[in-house]
Design an enzyme around this catalytic site. Structure first.
Site, PDB file in Angstrom:
ATOM      1  N   GLN B 255       0.832  -1.199   0.000  1.00  0.00           N
ATOM      2  CA  GLN B 255       0.000   0.000   0.000  1.00  0.00           C
ATOM      3  C   GLN B 255       0.869   1.253   0.000  1.00  0.00           C
ATOM      4  OE1 GLN B 255      -3.195   0.077  -0.446  1.00  0.00           O
ATOM      5  NE2 GLN B 255      -2.968   2.293  -0.546  1.00  0.00           N
ATOM      6  N   HIS B 258       2.329   3.060  -3.191  1.00  0.00           N
ATOM      7  CA  HIS B 258       1.475   3.792  -4.140  1.00  0.00           C
ATOM      8  C   HIS B 258       1.808   5.279  -4.175  1.00  0.00           C
ATOM      9  CE1 HIS B 258      -1.242   1.041  -6.011  1.00  0.00           C
ATOM     10  NE2 HIS B 258      -1.595   0.485  -4.878  1.00  0.00           N
ATOM     11  N   GLU B 322     -10.672   1.701   2.423  1.00  0.00           N
ATOM     12  CA  GLU B 322     -10.830   1.229   1.042  1.00  0.00           C
ATOM     13  C   GLU B 322     -10.528  -0.279   0.974  1.00  0.00           C
ATOM     14  OE1 GLU B 322      -7.782   2.743  -1.470  1.00  0.00           O
ATOM     15  OE2 GLU B 322      -8.764   2.161  -3.337  1.00  0.00           O
ATOM     16  N   HIS B 323      -9.359  -0.657   1.457  1.00  0.00           N
ATOM     17  CA  HIS B 323      -8.966  -2.071   1.536  1.00  0.00           C
ATOM     18  C   HIS B 323      -8.900  -2.478   2.995  1.00  0.00           C
ATOM     19  CE1 HIS B 323      -6.894  -0.504  -2.152  1.00  0.00           C
ATOM     20  NE2 HIS B 323      -7.452  -1.566  -2.680  1.00  0.00           N
ATOM     21  N   ASP B 356      -5.978  -6.544  -6.403  1.00  0.00           N
ATOM     22  CA  ASP B 356      -5.539  -5.482  -7.307  1.00  0.00           C
ATOM     23  C   ASP B 356      -5.408  -5.988  -8.738  1.00  0.00           C
ATOM     24  OD1 ASP B 356      -5.369  -3.617  -5.302  1.00  0.00           O
ATOM     25  OD2 ASP B 356      -3.235  -3.959  -4.911  1.00  0.00           O
ATOM     26  N   HIS B 415     -53.133  15.462 -11.241  1.00  0.00           N
ATOM     27  CA  HIS B 415     -52.719  14.077 -11.007  1.00  0.00           C
ATOM     28  C   HIS B 415     -53.942  13.208 -10.721  1.00  0.00           C
ATOM     29  CE1 HIS B 415     -48.714  15.751 -10.767  1.00  0.00           C
ATOM     30  NE2 HIS B 415     -48.195  14.559 -10.550  1.00  0.00           N
TER      31      HIS B 415
END
Lengths: 430, 430
Positions: B255, B258, B322-323, B356, B415
């Site tokens: 991680q 990145h 996220e993960h 991934d 209506h």
């Protein structure tokens, strides 16, 4: 009404252009109120409730007693109607529950997808002359089925500090967890940041005027999701000689009474039908209580004649109507070929108002051309799709090499290492 | 690394705070380029491609010949790896196809829901040092399954006017309909407005730098949908003494490589494990080619000790990673209790890099806390849920009264009329 015969495709986009509103001048006001609510919480909310709604409230949370009073004051025939609508909405949205998706992609690699509820949601219900209790049903019923555990409803109080009883009745019936007397920009700001009284939520649903619309857009910059971008309501009807002109006219008018900026379009392969509908509109318009509003929308409406159904379908897909009524001999052709529409109503006995209230489908739909890229509100609007995976040693051996090669080719060595280490450990066990 | 023992719940939000970026200064640039591309089309795109990418191109569309050359130049082991990944992604996303939901809510009232593809989509694939061909798979494979008929891929050219062959290979393999050599803000602007060469699309997917992120946000103001708001990537691992420290460290590092702003968090009920992982990180970090980047992210990482799994789960749900990797004796407890996470990886042999690349799940996931209210990319991201209804005379008689009462109570007479007219017509037939 504007009658247009055989428009050329390169004129479609200008003929079908929607009224666009400028929001720049509103944005400054919205930003200011957001800032103030973020900083000062309840006291800022109280200030704007007094300013915009003319109400000074000792407590903005609706009490159990107020709910009880509302339940007593709603006429029993309206209660029954609401209950029927609720039952149908519940049936249709319960059927949308999806099972876990479970796949062993290769031996030892188990992947699954599950929908889990968004835990905290906010529902905005406008006040004013038309108390939209039907929208309470459309939002709270699926939220409850999805399992959202905090459902907060905000609606502006009238000058006497009250919310319409039918709204309170519907909220109570559908399991809303908290009802707050707060409207407009200050409500959206409160749900975005949280205050002493208003809970911070993860997603905000519901219609509103221009101020609420801009406030919802601004909320997305602070991590809150919204149901969809808003715009004026719209209806497109495709009809041929199998349609009943009076019915078609009544549907166009039911759209027109929403607001002067409502979009009302009839597409037909029959000039005879177009003329008959035009006449019927005049007859029915005269007796409407909201005649003035409807008249303005009708003045901007378009009655479009096209040569054949193929051209009609192309034009309709280019427009992407929120509501799409099909009264045509070839209803299957339109049903199968329509790609851009929020909700589709088929046949002479399926008025749009059925979907607005009681058939079971949702009435919170993408307008302004967003039918091309957004869903209407449905059960999934209240959930998130999460994925899970569990890989065995065998599984990692099956896909590990591919991961190593791809990670290396993308220049991500640590991604590769995470696999290499494990593969070596498995190898060493032997 | 920051080791934190037993943080009190009221400190969680500050401990878990994400790095926020200011985008105000970028916004002006993005708006200017949007305006120019909207007005001048291809010539504006060419200007910025020359300025930002240093490439002057006679033609930005990738030719059949360039694709053929790319296919030849990709090593066969990488091709095989890509094909395996594609096969798994296809299996998992095909399983996500939902059947039509069909309900007769009351007799004669038929409602159904169908997913229909978004017809025109754009995929953005960044250039630079790490060619993200894996993202091509993650976006184009489900788009193809969903039935999107126009899939346009934009990726910036290098100085020689080329796109990485692995990206072209993957695009071709997955059925992308058009590949364009255009990147950055000008690519997103082109997809938003359309130019002579770039088709206007309805939804834009894909990662990118800050400029691309702001451009995607701006695109939503012009009617284009986007996959989700972006933010720096993040990973949270919960691990106890059943975890293998070297594996945990390798995932945290994968991680961290990145970007310097990547979020890396370990939560554990074992101080022993925390110390062991800390040691392992130092050992593994030293040999990484992207050491400098990873080092910065690791410096900001958090190793958090908590008393028990219940507290751990609460903290994790508040963060919404996220993960989320679970290496714990009590993996079922975490699996069942996690509500806010993009993708979940279970067990010692399930590294994040599997998801991934090649397990089959999607790697385009909500970050920055958006796991609380957004799904990761899945099959439905490429479709819209549309509703249909067909009501018979009998059906309208069953729900007509309820619609009339509710419409009247909301003050919408037209209506009501749309139903009343029809009910009368049915009555008169008798």
């Amino acid at each position: 009404m504007n009658k247009i015969y055989n428009p050329k495709p390169d004129t479609w986009s200008s003929i079908l252009e929607r009224p666009t509103k400028t929001v720049d001048d509103i944005e400054a006001t919205v930003k200011e109120i957001f800032k103030e609510v973020q900083k000062k919480g309840d006291s800022a909310v109280a200030k704007y409730t007094s300013l915009f709604d003319g109400a000074i409230l000792p407590n903005i949370e609706v009490t159990k007693q107020e709910i009880d009073e509302a339940v007593l004051s709603v006429p029993s025939d309206l209660k029954e109607a609401i209950q029927l609508a609720k039952s149908n909405i519940k049936k249709f949205h319960t059927a949308q529950i999806t099972a876990q998706v479970n796949v062993e992609t290769v031996e030892g690699v188990n992947c699954w997808q599950e929908k889990r509820p968004i835990q905290k949601i906010g529902l905005y219900i406008p006040g004013g002359t038309a108390p939209l209790f039907s929208t309470v049903l459309m939002l709270a019923v699926p939220a409850k089925i999805a399992g959202c555990n905090e459902i907060v409803l905000c609606s502006p109080p009238d000058k006497n500090g009250k919310i319409n009883p039918a709204i309170l009745y519907a909220a109570n019936l559908c399991g809303v967890t908290k009802v707050l007397k707060v409207g407009g920009i200050q409500a959206i700001a409160g749900l975005t940041f949280g205050t002493e009284t208003i809970p911070k939520v993860y997603k905000i649903f519901g219609p509103g005027n221009q101020y609420v619309t801009v406030a919802k857009q601004l909320a997305t910059q602070f991590g809150v999701a919204i149901d969809m971008p808003a715009g004026p309501s719209e209806l497109l009807i495709v009809a041929d000689d199998t349609a009943i002109p009076a019915f078609v006219a009544s549907d166009l008018l039911s759209q027109a009474e929403h607001g002067a900026d409502s979009q009302v379009i009839l597409v037909s392969t029959s000039k005879k039908l177009i003329d008959a509908v035009e006449l019927e509109i005049q007859i029915q318009l005269d007796v409407l209580p909201r005649k003035e509003i409807a008249e303005k929308a009708i003045a901007n409406s378009k009655l479009i004649f096209v040569e054949n159904d193929k051209i009609a379908l192309e034009l309709i897909n280019e427009y992407g109507p929120e509501h799409f009524i099909i009264c045509s001999e070839f209803d299957d052709f339109y049903c199968n070929g329509i790609y851009n529409a929020g909700s589709v109503f088929i046949g002479n006995y399926t008025p749009e108002s059925a979907g607005d209230y009681a058939s079971g489908t949702n009435h919170t739909l993408p307008t302004n051309g967003y039918a091309k890229n957004y869903s209407g509100v449905n059960l999934d609007s209240f959930t998130k799709a999460m994925t899970f995976q569990k890989i065995s040693k065998k599984g990692l051996q099956n896909i590990g090499k591919a991961i190593e090669i791809m990670a290396e080719a993308e220049g991500l060595q640590a991604h590769k290492n995470a696999v290499t280490l494990r593969l070596k450990a498995i190898e060493n066990e032997k």
